[in-house]
Design an enzyme around this catalytic site. Sequence first.
Site: not given
Length: 750
Positions: A241, A646, A714, A716-717
Site C-alpha cells: 500500500f 474476481k 488503474g 487498486g487505489e
Amino acid sequence: MTYVGQPVDRLDGTAKVTGEARYSAEYPYPNVAYAALVHSTIARGRITRIDSAAARKTPGVLAVITHENAPPMKPAPKVTPMDLSTLASGTTVNYLNTDEVHWNGQPIAVVVAETLEAAREAAHLVEVEYAELPATVDFAAEEGNATPQKNSLIAEGGAKKGDPEAALASAPFSLDLRYTTPGHNHNAIEPHSTTAFWDEDRLIVHEGSQNVAWTQGHLAVRFDVPKQNIRVISPFVGGAFGGKGMVWPGTVLTVLAAKVTGRPVRLMLTREGVNRTVGGRTPSIQRVAIGAEAGGSMTALIHTSITQTGKVGGGPEQVTSQTRHLYDAANIQVQQNLVELDALSNTVMRAPGESIGSFALEATVDELAYKLGMDPIELRARNEPARNPIDGKAFAHRMLLECYEVGAKEFGWGERSPEPGSMRDGKWLIGMGVASAYHPAWQFQANVTVRLSADGTVLIRCGFHEMGMGTSTAQAQIAADALGVPLGAITMEYGDTALPTGPSAGGSGQTASIAASLITACEKLRRSVFSVARKTPGSPLRGRRFADVQARDAGLYDGSRGESYQEILRRADLPSIESQVGSDTRLGEITGQVRFMSKLLMDRRRWVKAACGAQFCEVRVDSDTGEIRISRWLGVFDVGKVINAKTAASQLRGGIVMGIGMALAEETQVDPRNGRIMNAGLAEYHVPVHADIPSIDVRYLDDPDPTMPLGLLGIGEVGIVGVAGAIANAVYHATGKRIRDLPITLDKLL
C-alpha cells in the site's frame, strides 16, 4: 477474448494457502543470524554515550553495531530525473555513520545474534545518552510556517483559473470550511522483513518490495558495489500500500549487519519497529470553500492543504488532485503547502492525497447541497464538466454520472428521506451518504520477454511485483488471449532483479504498464513465429499474409488453414522463439526512460486520464452512545476494461475497507512535546476487523478507455477515494452533526 474479463482464480492461490509461497523472512539459509534495532528516544540531537557492554555479554550475541564501529557507507543518492531509482531513499540519513539523531525512533544500533530472542533481549540492554537539540515536532503548531509547494514534473503544487476569492465573496451561497486528517501508519499483514547474504562482493537480498529495481539501485550506491552484483528477490509481498515502495533503515542495516558478521542476516521488524522506521501518511489541514448560484452552479472552488514532510526526506501529497478535475466551477484555485518537521519522512499510502483530499472536498459539496436544498447527486450532476475545468483538456474516458445513475438505482437512493435525523430504526439513527471517487491513471516503463517453447508452453519474464492484487494472473490472462493459448500454458516469472526490469507497483499503474509491453511483445512473437512458418517447407501458412492470420487454438490460423505453435517450431527444428520489449543495459534504460517520459508527457498534454466512481454508504448511529456502524455499501466504478472480474472486485472492496478504517478508526498519535508515536502497535492503532465491515457490493461499468492498453485503468487505489467523505455525509444525514476532523469517533458525536 477467452480469458480477459473472466473471474479467473489466482494462479498463485494454491501456493499461498498451502504455505508453499515464501516471503522475505522465510528463505532458508544455513547459519542465518538475526538482527534487532535499537531506536532513539529523542527527536533531534547527538549521541554522547552509547554503552553496549551488557548487550555484548548476552548469550548468542554476535555483534552490536553502532556509529562507533560501523563500516562506512555512501550517503543516500540525490534525486536525479535520469535515474528514478534515486526516489527510493526513505530518508537521507546515513544510518550508523553519524552520531546525529533526526527523528524519534531512528535506528541508532543493530544487535546481531544467533536467535531472534537473543537479539531483541540484547537490544533492550543498550544504554544511550544524548545531547538534545531543539526540535520541530508539532504539526498543528507549525501551520503558520507552511510554505507553498512548487510545481514540478513529479508533483504539481498549485493551479488557478479566474478570481476565486472574489467570486466566493460575491456568491449568493457559499461555504468556507476547515478540515483536518491525522497521520496514518502502515500496517500491512506482512511486517517489513529483510534477509541479506554477501558472497564476497555479491549481495542477495530477500525483501518485500514494491520496486525491486529501485531497491537494487539504492543498495548499489550505499554499499559502493556494481548494480549487477546485487540481486533483490521479492516474488511475494504480504501487502504494501505504499509502505514498501522506498528503502527504509531496516533494509540498509540488515545488509550492513550481514557484511559485518559475514553471515546471512535476517531482520523482522516488530509492529512498533515498522511504525518507528517506515514512513506513513502525512497529517493534513485543509480549507475548502465553494460559492454557488441558487440553481447550484459553482462560481468558486478553492481547495488548499497543509501537509508535512521530514527534514530528512519525504514528499508532498497530491491532496488537491481530484479538485482540479471533478467540478466545473467558473473560478478555481488549488494550492498545496508544506511544513518540515524533525520527524520520520512521510511516504505514500493507498491513494496518496486523493483519499484525504476527497474527504474534505466531498463533505463540503454535500454541505452545500443541504444549504441549497438540493439532492447531493443532483448538485454533482449540475457541475459535471464536459472538459477538464482548469485547462480545458479532453477527458480520455469519464463516466462518473453513469456511475451515480447505476448506484442510485441499485442502492435505493430515491427512498432516502432528505431531512437529517429523519430516518430511524429504534435507537439507531439511519443515514445515507454519497461521494465521488477519482484517481489518475498512470503508466510506467516495463521491460518484458516472452518465450514460446517447442512443447507449446509460454514463459513470461518481467520484474514486476505481486502484493496480493493478482498481477501475475491478470498478465497471464492477457498473454493467453494475445497468443491464443490455454491459460495453463503460461508461466510467469516476476519479483526478481535478475529479470527484465518491471515497473513500480504504485500509483495503480503496474497492470497497464506491463500490459502495454506484454501486448507488444506478444505481437512481436506472433510475427516471428509466422515468419518462421512462411519460410518452412510444408507449412500451411506459406503464402499467407500476417494480417489474415489469427492466434487461436495454440497456433496461427487463416480460416481453416494453419497449424499449432508446436508444429511450427517442430518443422523448423527450433527449441523456442523469444521476443523482447525494452532493454536492461544501462544506456538502454536511460534512453528508454527518456523516450517513455517524453511520450507520457505528450500524452498528458492531450488527455486527462483517470478512474472514477460513486460511493454509496448507509450508516446506523446509536442515539445513546454515538457508536457508528456501516450497514450497507455500494461502490460503482468507471475503471475502464476489467481484466479479472474476481481480483478487480477484491481490490475495490479492499480499498473501501481501508477507507472505512481511515474514516472511523485510524490515527497516528504523536506526542507534540517530543515527536514520539504513542500508539506504535495494533493494540492502540485501531484498524477495522471483520465485525466492522458490512457486505460490500461493488460494480464496474467495464467500458474500455480507448487511450489505454486494452482500455484498462488503474483499479487498486480508486476504491479508497471518497470513502471517508461518503461516511461523513451519511453520519450527518443520520445525526445532523458535521464532523470535519478524522477519524469520526463517538466522542465527537456525543
